[in-house]
Design a protein around this motif. Structure first.
Motif, PDB file in Angstrom:
ATOM      1  N   HIS A  30     -56.987  32.193  39.425  1.00 19.81           N
ATOM      2  CA  HIS A  30     -58.065  33.029  39.981  1.00 19.81           C
ATOM      3  C   HIS A  30     -57.695  33.559  41.359  1.00 19.81           C
ATOM      4  O   HIS A  30     -58.125  34.642  41.742  1.00 19.81           O
ATOM      5  CB  HIS A  30     -59.375  32.247  40.061  1.00 19.81           C
ATOM      6  CG  HIS A  30     -60.151  32.250  38.781  1.00 19.81           C
ATOM      7  ND1 HIS A  30     -60.635  33.397  38.197  1.00 19.81           N
ATOM      8  CD2 HIS A  30     -60.530  31.235  37.957  1.00 19.81           C
ATOM      9  CE1 HIS A  30     -61.274  33.089  37.084  1.00 19.81           C
ATOM     10  NE2 HIS A  30     -61.210  31.787  36.907  1.00 19.81           N
ATOM     11  N   THR A  35     -54.899  38.769  37.027  1.00 20.69           N
ATOM     12  CA  THR A  35     -54.753  37.683  36.067  1.00 20.69           C
ATOM     13  C   THR A  35     -54.814  38.237  34.648  1.00 20.69           C
ATOM     14  O   THR A  35     -55.444  39.259  34.391  1.00 20.69           O
ATOM     15  CB  THR A  35     -55.872  36.629  36.233  1.00 20.69           C
ATOM     16  OG1 THR A  35     -57.127  37.265  36.071  1.00 20.69           O
ATOM     17  CG2 THR A  35     -55.794  35.961  37.590  1.00 20.69           C
ATOM     18  N   GLU A  37     -56.388  38.188  31.403  1.00 19.18           N
ATOM     19  CA  GLU A  37     -57.684  37.731  30.899  1.00 19.18           C
ATOM     20  C   GLU A  37     -57.568  36.926  29.605  1.00 19.18           C
ATOM     21  O   GLU A  37     -58.297  35.951  29.417  1.00 19.18           O
ATOM     22  CB  GLU A  37     -58.621  38.922  30.696  1.00 19.18           C
ATOM     23  CG  GLU A  37     -59.075  39.564  31.992  1.00 19.18           C
ATOM     24  CD  GLU A  37     -59.822  38.589  32.902  1.00 19.18           C
ATOM     25  OE1 GLU A  37     -60.648  37.802  32.393  1.00 19.18           O
ATOM     26  OE2 GLU A  37     -59.563  38.627  34.111  1.00 19.18           O
ATOM     27  N   ARG A  41     -58.875  33.096  29.140  1.00 21.42           N
ATOM     28  CA  ARG A  41     -59.807  32.682  28.075  1.00 21.42           C
ATOM     29  C   ARG A  41     -59.235  31.507  27.292  1.00 21.42           C
ATOM     30  O   ARG A  41     -59.950  30.572  26.952  1.00 21.42           O
ATOM     31  CB  ARG A  41     -60.116  33.845  27.143  1.00 21.42           C
ATOM     32  CG  ARG A  41     -61.118  34.830  27.722  1.00 21.42           C
ATOM     33  CD  ARG A  41     -61.718  35.722  26.648  1.00 21.42           C
ATOM     34  NE  ARG A  41     -60.716  36.436  25.872  1.00 21.42           N
ATOM     35  CZ  ARG A  41     -60.338  37.691  26.089  1.00 21.42           C
ATOM     36  NH1 ARG A  41     -60.900  38.385  27.056  1.00 21.42           N
ATOM     37  NH2 ARG A  41     -59.432  38.273  25.334  1.00 21.42           N
TER      38      ARG A  41
END
Length: 67
Positions: A30, A35, A37, A41
């Motif tokens: 973060h 980043t 995604e 996830r």
């Protein structure tokens, strides 16, 4: 006394360590921009699965309270 390396207690410790490592990895990701995604996830999904497994093992290891 012989140690069982596959005991539920040992597995619980390993799961907690992996969960902690994932927390640190997610926090670092973060901070770094941009980043991925999809990767985030997947990491969060794995962390949630670990949390569920930890809760399941803790429940199995702790005896039910008498009524």
């Amino acid at each position: 006394m012989e140690t069982n390396h596959h005991s539920p207690q040992r597995r619980l410790i390993e799961l907690r360590m992996e969960h902690s490592d994932l927390d640190a990895l997610i926090d670092r990701a973060h901070e770094d921009a941009p980043t991925d995604e999809l990767m985030m996830r997947r990491l969060k999904k794995r962390r949630l699965a670990l949390r569920d497994e930890i809760a399941r093992l803790q429940g199995a290891l702790q005896p039910d309270e008498p009524a």
